[in-house]
Design a protein around this motif. Structure first.
Motif, mmCIF file in Angstrom:
data_model
loop_
_atom_site.group_PDB
_atom_site.id
_atom_site.type_symbol
_atom_site.label_atom_id
_atom_site.label_comp_id
_atom_site.label_asym_id
_atom_site.label_seq_id
_atom_site.Cartn_x
_atom_site.Cartn_y
_atom_site.Cartn_z
ATOM 1 N N ILE A 571 120.520 26.829 72.417
ATOM 2 C CA ILE A 571 119.827 25.547 72.297
ATOM 3 C C ILE A 571 120.637 24.498 73.046
ATOM 4 C CG2 ILE A 571 118.972 23.777 70.719
ATOM 5 C CD1 ILE A 571 117.445 26.392 70.550
ATOM 6 N N TYR A 585 116.221 21.709 74.653
ATOM 7 C CA TYR A 585 115.657 22.784 75.479
ATOM 8 C C TYR A 585 116.205 24.111 74.957
ATOM 9 C CZ TYR A 585 113.961 19.742 79.321
ATOM 10 O OH TYR A 585 113.283 18.829 80.091
ATOM 11 N N SER A 586 115.525 25.183 75.287
ATOM 12 C CA SER A 586 116.076 26.517 75.077
ATOM 13 C C SER A 586 116.543 27.048 76.423
ATOM 14 C CB SER A 586 115.035 27.459 74.468
ATOM 15 O OG SER A 586 113.960 27.662 75.367
ATOM 16 N N LEU A 598 111.749 22.090 74.713
ATOM 17 C CA LEU A 598 111.255 22.234 73.356
ATOM 18 C C LEU A 598 110.786 20.891 72.807
ATOM 19 C CD1 LEU A 598 114.102 24.498 71.918
ATOM 20 C CD2 LEU A 598 111.836 25.240 72.694
ATOM 21 N N SER A 636 112.416 25.976 66.918
ATOM 22 C CA SER A 636 111.326 25.812 67.889
ATOM 23 C C SER A 636 111.069 24.337 68.179
ATOM 24 C CB SER A 636 110.040 26.443 67.353
ATOM 25 O OG SER A 636 109.503 25.663 66.291
ATOM 26 N N LYS A 638 108.891 22.475 67.110
ATOM 27 C CA LYS A 638 107.464 22.214 67.341
ATOM 28 C C LYS A 638 106.960 21.028 66.524
ATOM 29 C CE LYS A 638 106.088 26.850 68.808
ATOM 30 N NZ LYS A 638 105.275 28.069 68.497
#
Length: 942
Positions: A571, A585-586, A598, A636, A638
């Motif tokens: 990460i 970001y990943s 992300l 995630s 999200k």
């Protein structure tokens, strides 16, 4: 009837007006500060099922909020709770509860003794049921760090009972009442957190759990000056308490080895007042219940004429084969000190400053306590009993990693270069590696530039070499130095560095397993470098950072991480240098695919914490308007769920907004600044504007700024809420021209803001503290565009300040001007004109701007006489100036009462000059010494 109707109508109209008024936003006042909340101590359980944090007003009672991760609305709120922890088994939360602050204050006003004041309590919260248990009069508590469901609670001493006449027995009136025995020990309760098992011990002085929660050690204090102090170990599985040692006056350095095989302790039978106490170090084998090693000054292998140091807590290697401890020099005999024929008033008190000294006297005095407690690292092989001295007066600094897993340590000494530290803070050091099996030290590099660390498997020492602007490694097996970044076509030094010193680096992210590669950051990207083949380095962010001006950094998700596991998710935190957007970001460790976004928003994210055993994370998010609340998400990213709700009162306060301003300096360089605008900003109106600056601040675009009393600078939310515009420009410096650089950056920035509209150019002011205070002093000698100025702790005379002392550290101030922030780049005799031209004192006759100066009489960073020189020059020139000198205060105010006072005076000063408000009496009449402490003179004149 008419009277009744009119009364009802009046009440209705009053209610309507109050409702309308309640809906209107108001400006911040200084009274708002105390209740403004901040959040801290946020934690998530290892299994990710519960979250907790503490919310504290600036002045008042805090509270703790704990809730299930899946149900953030189901909060358990514990008033006045603080210092909490989740238990190692994720089943409980424990912490202290402070007494109500107002109640304590009332009792203090009544002059109650400390023992009669309310004491802290303890709470134990069962997370699954929400059941809370409380214990009163708690001094401290502890729980195991790694595993186990235990708690140890140390209580305050019991209150003395008042004599009750009814308790007396006439027939036994001749018998003397038994006096309570004197001891500084108190009761210790040790129990399982669910209360199923418990033990109590009296007269306990100190205690501590083993990391794995299997045992607890506790010491008993002396009683009635008898030599009956003792050390015990409690087996938490059986409840058996074993005596380890007794009949000493003090026990310290109590440390369990990682798996509780051993307990170390240091003991002495000398009194606390003994001038030259001798200590012994013991190694106790817990399972066998016996002392296996006893070390003292006669032990073979110790430093010659050395003694066991009580000031260094022993440490163990992870495999428990080695114990590390400190050895101090033996006591010296001083005839003058020990001469009992000299009275105290006859003793000479003198500091001698010698040119040959490695440190000047003020530094020696500041470091005296540290030097008196100095020790040299040694190790004990726990199996064989062999002692190896690792450090000595010639090689005095040996570094141990957080977890000691290897047979190697690094060591260094800067003694050969220490004398020049007064003016050169980037001195080198001689670096060695030490074989812990033999104690042999091998040279890595003389006069190295940097701070070497050891790779996880001890294959390499590595550091950033400031002189070469490169990351380097040293192969310990091959005795070979490797330049890790030489072949990489980007710089690894700080690209925005603008002072006459060696630029720093952007840091290293850590090593992969087996020392296979190190991750090193440049300004934007992260590089994977194999020390065996540095030329084959790859950017694991594939250059996307530099291409898009986004800074990528690896987010550390594990506590006490020794190396980076490439199998774990990567990460990356991300920050856009242009837009100031922030997020995550990943990525991949192979450098074959670009990072995937992300989350990237117009916010500031920080404080990312991941549950150890799940993907749940907590993170803080802010903007200028948005409080730094806690949000719940997973890897995630999200969706984010807001968990906390700081400062709901802000919704009713005029807050304003912030904009990012780009502008050009007089040299054509691109810079950015922050422009804060009042609520409901109308460009057709004209607003007074404050200008504040300190180095570069534009990257804080999305940071929240808390309303708070001023420690030295203007509080931006307060002034914006009170209908000021506030501009914060970035500054780029030229070596040797710090004052001129500020002028060439700040003035064009102000002009750029004026061109946007809304600024009352007849009512602009500047304010700064320390380095900012210097620039304020310089600017008002160069321009009259500002109607008022505030200068905190300003250097105005570089020639007199150059040879002064930073009393906070005892250091000479020379480095400040030659190498760091003042940016002159040479000595006073090498560049005398630069010192003169950058000293506003010599141009005070040009000043036409009223000035409010703050400089305190115990300033440890900038000499107090600098503020006096500025004030006296302006007074002599008959220029309006005021000097605020807070007694006993340092560079920035530390006492809240003084911060509140400064906040009032800053706002009154600028309101008078920029808004036409009446001047307060302290400005018009002053505050005569005979009135000091009797009045504050906030009252406004006519």
């Amino acid at each position: 009837m008419f009277r009744k109707y009119s009364t009802l109508l009046g009440f209705a109209l009053l209610l309507a007006s109050q409702t309308g008024f309640a809906q209107q936003k108001r400006s911040l006042t200084h009274a708002d500060y105390d209740g403004w909340e901040s959040l801290g101590s946020e934690q998530i359980t290892k299994n990710g099922q519960f979250v907790g944090y503490q919310i504290s007003p600036q002045d008042g009672d805090a509270r703790l909020e704990i809730f299930p991760y899946a149900k953030p609305a189901g909060k358990t709120v514990i008033p006045r709770a603080m210092g909490f922890s989740f238990s190692a088994d994720d089943a409980f939360a424990v912490g202290k509860i402070a007494p109500q602050k107002d109640s304590v204050r009332v009792l203090k006003l009544k002059k109650k003794k400390a023992d009669d004041l309310p004491k802290d309590s303890l709470f134990i919260l069962q997370l699954a049921t929400g059941k809370i248990e409380k214990l009163a009069r708690v001094k401290s508590f502890s729980i195991p760090s790694e595993k186990g469901s235990w708690i140890a609670v140390h209580f305050e001493k019991e209150l003395a009972k008042k004599a009750d006449p009814a308790d007396s027995v006439k027939s036994d009136s001749t018998k003397k009442a038994e006096k309570p025995k004197k001891t500084d020990g108190t009761k210790l309760l040790v129990r399982s957190l669910d209360g199923a098992k418990s033990w109590e011990f009296e007269r306990v002085k100190s205690y501590g759990f083993a990391q794995n929660g299997d045992f607890l050690q506790y010491t008993l204090a002396e009683e009635d000056t008898l030599d009956n102090a003792a050390l015990y170990v409690l087996d938490l599985a059986t409840g058996e308490s074993k005596l380890v040692h007794e009949k000493m006056t003090a026990y310290s350095g109590l440390t369990f080895s990682p798996q509780s095989k051993y307990l170390s302790f240091i003991a002495t039978d000398d009194s606390a007042k003994h001038k030259k106490p001798e200590h012994k170090l013991f190694l106790y084998q817990v399972a066998q219940g016996n002392v296996t090693q006893e070390l003292g000054k006669e032990t073979a292998g110790l430093l010659e004429n050395g003694r066991i140091s009580p000031d260094r807590v022993p440490r163990f290697s992870e495999d428990e084969s080695r114990m590390f401890f400190g050895v101090a020099k033996g006591y010296r005999d001083f005839a003058y000190e020990d001469d009992t024929t000299i009275l105290d008033e006859e003793r000479v008190s003198l500091d001698i400053w010698g040119w040959q000294d490695a440190e000047i006297q003020p530094m020696q005095l500041k470091n005296r306590s540290r030097e008196e407690k100095a020790s040299y690292l040694a190790l004990l092989e726990t199996g064989s009993g062999k002692v190896i001295q690792l450090a000595d007066p010639e090689l005095d600094d040996v570094y141990l990693e957080n977890k000691i897993t290897q047979d190697v340590a690094l060591a260094s000494t800067d003694q050969a270069y220490r004398r020049s530290y007064s003016w050169d803070i980037q001195t080198g050091r001689d670096v060695y590696w030490i074989d812990l099996k033999t104690g042999k030290a091998s040279l890595i590099e003389k006069n190295a530039s940097g701070n070497p660390r050891l790779s996880p498997e001890a294959g390499y020492a590595y550091w950033y070499d400031g002189r070469d602007s490169a990351w380097v490694a040293y192969d310990l097996a091959k005795a070979e130095k490797i330049n890790l970044t030489k072949e990489i076509p980007v710089p690894f030094y700080e690209e925005l560095h603008d002072s006459p010193s060696l630029p720093g680096s952007y840091g290293a992210e850590g090593w992969l397993a087996d020392d296979a590669a190190i991750l090193i950051s440049d300004r934007y990207d992260i590089w994977k470098v194999d020390p065996k083949n540095p030329a084959a380095a790859v950017s694991i962010t594939m250059g996307e950072g530099r291409k898009n001006r986004v800074t990528f950094r690896r987010a550390s998700l594990k506590r006490d991480e020794r190396f980076i596991d490439a199998k774990e998710p990567l990460i990356l935190s991300a920050f856009n240098e242009v837009t100031k957007e922030n997020g995550f970001y990943s990525g991949n460790f192979d450098g074959k695919s670009a990072p995937k976004q992300l989350l990237m928003t117009a916010n500031n994210y920080y404080g990312l914490r991941k549950a150890e055993e799940s993907s749940q994370v907590i993170v803080r998010r802010t903007t200028y308007r948005e409080n730094p609340d806690v949000y719940l998400t997973d890897l995630s990213f999200k969706s984010l769920t807001k968990a906390s709700n700081l400062n709901p009162q802000q919704a009713n306060i005029k807050w304003g907004n912030v904009e990012l301003v780009s502008y050009l300096t007089l040299d054509g360089d691109e810079l950015q600044g922050l422009l804060f605008k009042p609520e409901g900003f109308d460009p057709a109106k004209k607003y007074p504007m404050m200008v504040y600056f300190y180095e570069r601040n534009s990257d804080t675009y999305h940071s929240y700024r808390t309303p708070a009393p001023s420690r030295s600078t203007i509080n931006i939310p307060y002034f914006v809420s009170n209908d000021y515009m506030v501009f914060v420009p970035d500054i780029k410096y030229k070596i040797g021209l710090p004052g001129q650089s500020a002028l060439e950056c700040i003035v064009p920035g102000v002009q750029a803001v004026v061109a946007r509209g809304g600024v009352d150019t007849d009512n602009m002011a500047i304010q700064g503290q320390s380095w900012g205070g210097y620039q304020v002093a310089y600017l008002i000698t160069q321009t009259n565009m500002f109607k008022a100025a505030g200068a905190g702790a300003p250097v105005v005379n570089m020639t007199s300040a150059y040879g002064g002392i930073r009393w906070g550290t005892g250091m000479s101030r020379m480095f400040q001007y030659e190498q760091t922030q003042s940016r002159i780049g040479g000595t006073l005799w090498e560049k005398p004109l630069y010192y003169l031209e950058n000293s506003p004192l010599f141009m005070m006759d040009r000043v036409e701007t009223p000035v409010l100066i703050m400089h305190n009489d115990e300033d440890g960073a900038v000499p107090w006489y600098q503020g006096i020189e500025m004030f006296m020059a302006l007074k002599r020139l008959n220029k309006p100036a005021w000097l605020l000198q807070y007694n006993g205060e340092d560079h920035n105010l530390t006492q809240r009462k003084n911060s509140k006072d400064l906040s009032v005076r800053l706002s009154q000063f600028f309101d008078h000059y920029l808004k036409g408000a009446s001047a307060p009496l302290w400005m018009t009449e002053g505050l005569p010494a005979v009135e000091k402490g009797r009045t504050l003179k906030y009252d406004l004149g006519n």
